[in-house]
Write a protein that holds these residues in place. Structure first.
Motif, PDB file in Angstrom:
ATOM      1  N   ASP A 134       0.757  -1.116   0.183  1.00 14.54           N
ATOM      2  CA  ASP A 134       0.166   0.081   0.090  1.00 14.54           C
ATOM      3  C   ASP A 134       1.013   1.180  -0.109  1.00 14.54           C
ATOM      4  N   ASN A 135       1.217   1.795  -1.041  1.00 15.35           N
ATOM      5  CA  ASN A 135       2.078   2.855  -1.202  1.00 15.35           C
ATOM      6  C   ASN A 135       0.952   4.517  -1.453  1.00 15.35           C
ATOM      7  N   SER A 136       0.265   4.485  -0.335  1.00 16.82           N
ATOM      8  CA  SER A 136      -0.694   5.491  -0.463  1.00 16.82           C
ATOM      9  C   SER A 136      -0.249   6.798   0.193  1.00 16.82           C
ATOM     10  N   ALA A 137       1.039   6.818   0.925  1.00 12.83           N
ATOM     11  CA  ALA A 137       1.627   7.877   1.248  1.00 12.83           C
ATOM     12  C   ALA A 137       0.848   8.726   2.434  1.00 12.83           C
ATOM     13  N   VAL A 138       0.229   7.676   3.409  1.00 10.20           N
ATOM     14  CA  VAL A 138      -0.616   8.122   4.561  1.00 10.20           C
ATOM     15  C   VAL A 138       0.217   8.079   5.972  1.00 10.20           C
ATOM     16  N   THR A 139       0.219   8.645   6.687  1.00 10.23           N
ATOM     17  CA  THR A 139       0.957   8.865   7.928  1.00 10.23           C
ATOM     18  C   THR A 139       0.520   7.565   8.720  1.00 10.23           C
ATOM     19  N   PHE A 140       1.295   6.814   8.931  1.00 10.07           N
ATOM     20  CA  PHE A 140       0.778   5.463   9.733  1.00 10.07           C
ATOM     21  C   PHE A 140       0.480   5.819  11.475  1.00 10.07           C
ATOM     22  N   PRO A 141      -1.096   5.579  11.383  1.00  6.45           N
ATOM     23  CA  PRO A 141      -1.617   5.711  12.841  1.00  6.45           C
ATOM     24  C   PRO A 141      -1.428   4.459  13.803  1.00  6.45           C
TER      25      PRO A 141
END
Length: 320
Positions: free
Chosen positions: A240-247
């Motif tokens: 998953d290369n969505s470039a979302v900050t990992f929570p």
């Protein structure tokens, strides 16, 4: 007296003895009396943790007229331990072996039980599209989860770059030949770009996606139908290369899992401020269990969960 005012180490001798060698209803009654809670207040505290249970049921339990059903009642019993400030598993061990269940018993919770809002319905619809509705004999409930190992790699931009899962399962009956994996991306995830790659023990079958809710269901096919009692190990990766900050990450467990290990690998130049191992009865509930975790010198943190579920088990991550 409100829960949390006294530590578990201050339990009176009679309650301590009941927890060591007594019966569940006797220990529960003493613990409730020790905390000074009415059943109505106890029920309210459980509801804050996502566990909704009738006051009459609590009354039956503490009077010994009924016994919590294993494994379905495990989240409720663990929530009771949390509210009553008892040691972990103090009440669970009094209701019998956690792995015991009648032959052929299907105790899996529905996604509605675990997910808030419409998400539960969306996941169940995706599974139904693959012929794996919860009531179906082709559902994942035909496989007993003996061990699950999730490994997630987070890069220096705080983005998830790799998600690897290994499952050790046992067939509850003759015939299961697949597993349906559900992936819920974080807000902002481009679910159409998410890719699932199989390793040993399975291959990709049909895939269903719900872009509006960042959710994907994938059919993982085995090479053959499993015999009853057969052990099967399979492994896959999600990119998953969505470039979302990992929570952080929580695994939904519809049934009991004997052993769950979640490991996060952080980049040495981007370490989180706080990491917390948590167990929740629902995704919108307060944690039933919460414990801060350390990171080793290599940037790896590990959260281990034994005999957990139904519910959510995972690790919450806070960044500076």
């Amino acid at each position: 007296m409100e829960p949390g005012r006294r530590g578990a180490g201050e339990l009176p001798p009679e309650l301590g003895e009941a927890l060591r060698s007594g019966e569940f209803h006797h220990a529960l009654r003493l613990a409730i009396a020790h905390r000074g809670l009415s059943l109505a207040r106890l029920r309210a505290h459980l509801a804050l943790r996502g566990v909704h249970i009738g006051q009459s049921t609590l009354s039956y339990w503490q009077r010994g007229l009924r016994q919590p059903e294993v494994p379905k009642a495990l989240p409720a019993v663990r929530a009771l331990e949390s509210v009553l400030q008892l040691p972990a598993d103090a009440l669970v061990v009094l209701i019998g072996p956690r792995t015991a269940r009648p032959r052929g018993h299907q105790a899996a919770a529905s996604f509605h039980d675990l997910r808030s809002g419409e998400m539960g319905a969306i996941v169940e619809q995706l599974m139904s599209d693959l012929g794996a509705a919860p009531a179906s004999r082709q559902s994942n409930s035909d496989l007993e989860m003996l061990s699950v190992h999730d490994q997630i790699t987070i890069d220096e931009q705080k983005h998830q770059v790799k998600f690897r899962t290994r499952l050790v399962t046992r067939a509850r009956r003759h015939g299961p030949d697949r597993y349906v994996a559900v992936y819920n991306g974080d807000p902002g995830c481009r679910i159409d770009d998410v890719e699932l790659i199989t390793a040993e023990g399975c291959r990709v079958g049909r895939i269903r996606r719900h872009p509006a809710r960042e959710t994907m269901a994938t059919e993982l096919l085995f090479d053959r139908k499993l015999a009853e009692g057969e052990i099967h190990v399979f492994c896959f990766e999600i990119h998953d290369n969505s470039a979302v900050t990992f929570p952080g990450y929580y695994r939904m467990l519809r049934d009991q899992c004997a052993s769950y290990l979640l490991q996060l690998q952080f980049a040495p130049t981007a370490m989180p401020a706080r990491i917390t191992r948590e167990v929740r009865a629902r995704d919108d509930a307060l944690p039933v269990e919460a414990e801060e975790l350390p990171c080793d010198t290599g940037g790896v943190t590990s959260g281990y969960f034994r005999d957990t579920g139904p519910g959510l088990a995972g690790i919450a991550v806070e960044w500076n």
